[in-house]
Every structure is written in C-alpha cells, then in structure tokens.
Design a protein around this motif. Structure first.
Motif, mmCIF file in Angstrom:
data_model
loop_
_atom_site.group_PDB
_atom_site.id
_atom_site.type_symbol
_atom_site.label_atom_id
_atom_site.label_comp_id
_atom_site.label_asym_id
_atom_site.label_seq_id
_atom_site.Cartn_x
_atom_site.Cartn_y
_atom_site.Cartn_z
ATOM 1 N N GLY A 1 0.819 -1.208 0.000
ATOM 2 C CA GLY A 1 0.000 0.000 0.000
ATOM 3 C C GLY A 1 0.850 1.252 0.000
ATOM 4 N N ALA A 2 1.962 1.200 0.732
ATOM 5 C CA ALA A 2 2.868 2.349 0.754
ATOM 6 C C ALA A 2 3.545 2.530 -0.595
ATOM 7 C CB ALA A 2 3.912 2.173 1.842
ATOM 8 N N ALA B 1 2.366 1.735 -3.464
ATOM 9 C CA ALA B 1 1.388 2.209 -4.440
ATOM 10 C C ALA B 1 1.254 3.731 -4.406
ATOM 11 C CB ALA B 1 0.033 1.557 -4.175
ATOM 12 N N GLN B 2 1.609 4.356 -3.304
ATOM 13 C CA GLN B 2 1.497 5.804 -3.185
ATOM 14 C C GLN B 2 2.741 6.532 -3.690
ATOM 15 O OE1 GLN B 2 -1.440 7.063 -2.266
ATOM 16 N NE2 GLN B 2 -2.125 4.950 -2.051
ATOM 17 N N LEU B 3 3.838 5.811 -3.898
ATOM 18 C CA LEU B 3 5.095 6.421 -4.334
ATOM 19 C C LEU B 3 5.160 6.485 -5.859
ATOM 20 C CD1 LEU B 3 7.600 4.582 -1.981
ATOM 21 C CD2 LEU B 3 6.812 6.931 -1.784
ATOM 22 N N SER C 1 9.907 3.799 -6.337
ATOM 23 C CA SER C 1 9.643 2.392 -6.019
ATOM 24 C C SER C 1 10.706 1.487 -6.632
ATOM 25 C CB SER C 1 8.268 1.980 -6.540
ATOM 26 O OG SER C 1 7.262 2.729 -5.917
#
Length: 64
Positions: free
Chosen positions: A29-30, A32-34, A39
């Motif tokens: 989830g983290a 996916a926000q970057l 990433s």
C-alpha cells in the motif's frame, strides 16, 4: 471473529504468517502511493542488500 479463533487455535506459526501478510499488505500500500522511479530505486536497493547478505552467508558457511 471465527478467523481469529482459528488462528489462535492453530498456534504461533499461523499467527506469524498472518502478521507477515499484514505487513506485506501495508508495504504494498505504501509503494502504491510512491512514484514509479522511487519504487524501482527502493526495490533495487533492497535487492542489492539481499544479494550481499546471501553472498556473506554463503561465504561464512564455506569457511566454517
């Protein structure tokens, strides 16, 4: 609630598996926000770290 009861009944191995899956979900989830380049860079750093760790462990096992 039945899931929690089944995990408690089966012992610590299943509890560790559930905790690992929970942490994996949080990490994904983290990521996916970057942004994608961040990433990929983080993945490359982790991959290099794992390769170095594996090489050191293999070398330590051979010298024993």
């Amino acid at each position: 609630m039945a899931f929690v009861f089944a995990v408690v009944q089966r012992g610590p191995a299943v509890l560790v598996l559930v905790a690992a899956l929970l942490l994996l979900g949080i990490a994904l989830g983290a990521v996916a926000q970057l942004p994608v380049p961040v990433s990929l860079a983080a993945g490359a750093v982790i991959g290099c770290w794992l390769l170095i760790f594996a090489a050191r462990e293999r070398h330590a096992r051979r010298t024993r």
